[in-house]
Design a protein around this motif. Sequence first.
Motif, mmCIF file in Angstrom:
data_model
loop_
_atom_site.group_PDB
_atom_site.id
_atom_site.type_symbol
_atom_site.label_atom_id
_atom_site.label_comp_id
_atom_site.label_asym_id
_atom_site.label_seq_id
_atom_site.Cartn_x
_atom_site.Cartn_y
_atom_site.Cartn_z
ATOM 1 N N ILE A 42 0.844 -1.196 0.000
ATOM 2 C CA ILE A 42 0.000 0.000 0.000
ATOM 3 C C ILE A 42 0.886 1.255 0.000
ATOM 4 O O ILE A 42 2.002 1.228 0.511
ATOM 5 C CB ILE A 42 -0.965 0.018 1.224
ATOM 6 C CG1 ILE A 42 -1.932 1.206 1.153
ATOM 7 C CG2 ILE A 42 -0.182 0.032 2.526
ATOM 8 C CD1 ILE A 42 -3.068 1.122 2.142
ATOM 9 N N VAL A 43 0.370 2.326 -0.622
ATOM 10 C CA VAL A 43 1.080 3.598 -0.640
ATOM 11 C C VAL A 43 0.297 4.593 0.205
ATOM 12 O O VAL A 43 -0.930 4.680 0.096
ATOM 13 C CB VAL A 43 1.192 4.131 -2.089
ATOM 14 C CG1 VAL A 43 1.690 5.563 -2.096
ATOM 15 C CG2 VAL A 43 2.109 3.243 -2.908
ATOM 16 N N VAL A 44 1.001 5.293 1.085
ATOM 17 C CA VAL A 44 0.365 6.370 1.844
ATOM 18 C C VAL A 44 1.056 7.661 1.421
ATOM 19 O O VAL A 44 2.282 7.768 1.496
ATOM 20 C CB VAL A 44 0.540 6.156 3.365
ATOM 21 C CG1 VAL A 44 -0.071 7.321 4.135
ATOM 22 C CG2 VAL A 44 -0.111 4.852 3.788
ATOM 23 N N THR A 45 0.272 8.627 0.923
ATOM 24 C CA THR A 45 0.917 9.862 0.452
ATOM 25 C C THR A 45 0.157 11.118 0.845
ATOM 26 O O THR A 45 -1.063 11.095 1.016
ATOM 27 C CB THR A 45 1.109 9.838 -1.084
ATOM 28 O OG1 THR A 45 1.684 11.072 -1.500
ATOM 29 C CG2 THR A 45 -0.207 9.649 -1.808
ATOM 30 N N ASP A 46 0.918 12.198 0.980
ATOM 31 C CA ASP A 46 0.386 13.526 1.207
ATOM 32 C C ASP A 46 -0.054 14.088 -0.152
ATOM 33 O O ASP A 46 0.409 13.619 -1.197
ATOM 34 C CB ASP A 46 1.532 14.383 1.784
ATOM 35 C CG ASP A 46 1.065 15.733 2.279
ATOM 36 O OD1 ASP A 46 -0.157 15.976 2.277
ATOM 37 O OD2 ASP A 46 1.927 16.548 2.663
ATOM 38 N N VAL A 47 -0.965 15.079 -0.163
ATOM 39 C CA VAL A 47 -1.353 15.705 -1.430
ATOM 40 C C VAL A 47 -0.283 16.705 -1.865
ATOM 41 O O VAL A 47 0.263 16.638 -2.964
ATOM 42 C CB VAL A 47 -2.701 16.435 -1.303
ATOM 43 C CG1 VAL A 47 -2.990 17.252 -2.560
ATOM 44 C CG2 VAL A 47 -3.822 15.442 -1.080
ATOM 45 N N ARG A 48 0.019 17.633 -0.975
ATOM 46 C CA ARG A 48 0.943 18.711 -1.337
ATOM 47 C C ARG A 48 2.375 18.255 -1.103
ATOM 48 O O ARG A 48 2.741 17.888 0.000
ATOM 49 C CB ARG A 48 0.633 19.928 -0.472
ATOM 50 C CG ARG A 48 1.566 21.083 -0.733
ATOM 51 C CD ARG A 48 0.809 22.379 -0.687
ATOM 52 N NE ARG A 48 1.200 23.225 0.418
ATOM 53 C CZ ARG A 48 0.745 24.478 0.551
ATOM 54 N NH1 ARG A 48 -0.090 24.984 -0.314
ATOM 55 N NH2 ARG A 48 1.117 25.195 1.576
ATOM 56 N N MET A 49 3.159 18.264 -2.185
ATOM 57 C CA MET A 49 4.527 17.760 -2.094
ATOM 58 C C MET A 49 5.467 18.643 -2.889
ATOM 59 O O MET A 49 5.058 19.326 -3.822
ATOM 60 C CB MET A 49 4.592 16.350 -2.692
ATOM 61 C CG MET A 49 3.755 15.316 -1.998
ATOM 62 S SD MET A 49 4.641 14.565 -0.652
ATOM 63 C CE MET A 49 5.555 13.338 -1.545
ATOM 64 N N PRO A 50 6.776 18.589 -2.542
ATOM 65 C CA PRO A 50 7.753 19.252 -3.384
ATOM 66 C C PRO A 50 7.803 18.562 -4.746
ATOM 67 O O PRO A 50 7.383 17.399 -4.824
ATOM 68 C CB PRO A 50 9.071 19.060 -2.634
ATOM 69 C CG PRO A 50 8.713 18.527 -1.297
ATOM 70 C CD PRO A 50 7.379 17.907 -1.408
ATOM 71 N N PRO A 51 8.304 19.161 -5.815
ATOM 72 C CA PRO A 51 8.957 20.474 -5.799
ATOM 73 C C PRO A 51 7.986 21.646 -5.915
ATOM 74 O O PRO A 51 8.318 22.751 -5.518
ATOM 75 C CB PRO A 51 9.843 20.416 -7.036
ATOM 76 C CG PRO A 51 9.141 19.487 -7.960
ATOM 77 C CD PRO A 51 8.436 18.493 -7.103
#
Lengths: 213, 439
Positions: A48-57
């Motif tokens: 499974i992948v857990v990710t934030d919406v707002r990311m760099p760059p």
Amino acid sequence: MRIVLAEDSVLLREGLVGLLERFGHQVVAGAGTADELIAAVTEHRPDIVVTDVRMPPGFSDEGLRAAIELRTRQPDLPVLVLSQYVQRAYAEDLLDSADGRGVGYLLKERIGHVEEFVDALQRVGAGDTVVDPEVVRQLIRHRRDPLSRLTAREQEVLALMAEGKSNASVAAAMTVSEGTVSKHFGSILGKLDLSLDDTTNRRVLAVLAYLRG
Amino acid sequence: MPSSPGLPQALRQRGYVLGAWPWRAALYLLTSVPLGIATLTVLVLLTVAGGALSVVLIGIPLLLTLVLAGIPLAALERRRLRLLDPRSPGRVARLPAHREPDGTGLSSWLRTRLQERSTWRELGYAVLFALVLWPLEALAVGSALTVCGGLIAAPAVLAASGGEEVRVLKIWLAHSYPPAFAALLAGVVLLPVFAYPLGLLAAGRAMLTRQLLSPPETGLASRIQELGRSRTRLVDAFEAERRRIERDLHDGAQQRLVALSMTLGLARLESPEPPLAGLLARAHEEAGVALVEIRELIRGIHPQVLTDRGLRAAVEDVADRSVVPVDVDLDVPERLLEAVETGVYFAVCEALANVAKHSGAGRARVTGRAGRGRLVVEVSDDGVGGAVTSGGTGLEGVADRLSVLGGHLLLSSPVGGPTVFRLEVPAPPAGKPPTNRRT
């Protein structure tokens, strides 16, 4: 579960790693940017992948875009998106990816409710769809809108159709002609933005919209 | 700069007669003639018909049209100036000759126009043009062309008459080709001689037009422009600051609160004893409330969806949250400049907030179209009306912000409703700087 975690705030990332490990999951890789996320998934093949919406760059919706790209490549990859935004547009994009099976859109503040959060993670991993209640509220409000555009008569027609009645029996129930019923139905389709060239059964779509509302 | 290619400069240069300038001058004077005739016709018709019919009231609108007849003519004349001064296309035209009307609808437009000095000056110009200017120009350019043309055409006319005779300029009679060709030569030599008076006439005429039709405050124009620029810079700086605050809150306070809430959640799992458990639960709850508040605060400062997905998605999002049901029909095919998207977004937010707070409406509607470099958005409702833009309302701020973008807000809200907010802004697609924001 083996997890790839994308979160650019180190503070939060470390906290989440600790939390997930406490519940017996393994964070196989942490990513700080959308590119790192994609590379990590290719390398580690997580459950499974857990990710934030707002990311760099760019600090816009890179995390969400990366998640959708991963789902396009590998439709059975479960993805849980953690977001700061109650945003229908983001959630809909995610739900539209690969049938919306095995996706979750949760507000970050749900992490605080630790057991609920871990439970949601497991459900997404198992192929369920989890959407934050706040976002659901918005989705529903949006869906309800087109229905209120229908006149009382049109709502009545749609309700009878939802019961599975044919045009003829709807006409009989309302004591009008069949022509009137199909005229009402045409106007309902227009108001629900269901075009005439839709390949899906329009009648079913209309009834679905009614039931969702 | 002496090398700039306007007609007055060109007149001073040596190559003037060989270049295009004499022809442009002649064309400028020549186009005056049909335009002048048309103006005269329209003025006379409107005066006669309006005067005769005014006894039965039908003539009043005709007389009103007569008063306004100078406006389109002046617009056309300002454009025609470009024939003689292409180096600054619309230098005169760019300064708006007329004010934006105070409200929507024909009546407020009329009221604004009739109160303006420029309307009356333009009418004066139209009368002058119709009665004096064009006959003079016709005479000048006509005689020049007749003399030169008559001389140059002599051999051709002679040939057409079968080589018998030609009456050159109705003065002398030529019976053979040598004198006819001498006339042609004379005509060609005369052309540059006429080029100078024609050029001077055209330049003088253009100067008169500019004097009469440019807005009276041209002397202030550059100062106004500078003021506009500094206002734009202020708004841009303000906007940049908003974005910085939003980012700081998002990356700082919000993340820490999430981490805090997570730690509190983990602490509660350790099954603490009763007094501590209660305190932890309360702290956890407080952290949750703070998170909701900070999320709404950040969204109010600058919504992320506006940056990511553009105006339409952001407006739909606001519509979703509105207490009053809102239909959104925005047709904005491409991304616009950030300043425009932000300005319009907050204008729509303010309008919808007003609908929710004051209108008593049961339904609102946001419609918008982008095209031909302008974005027009309308927010309408079926409420009680009576909204005003003045008196320190939020709408005043919205109007100010839109005016920095070169746009404006119009409000039509008769008591009893319906209320329509209409905003218009120049909206070039992102990437192309709009002319009024060039710094």
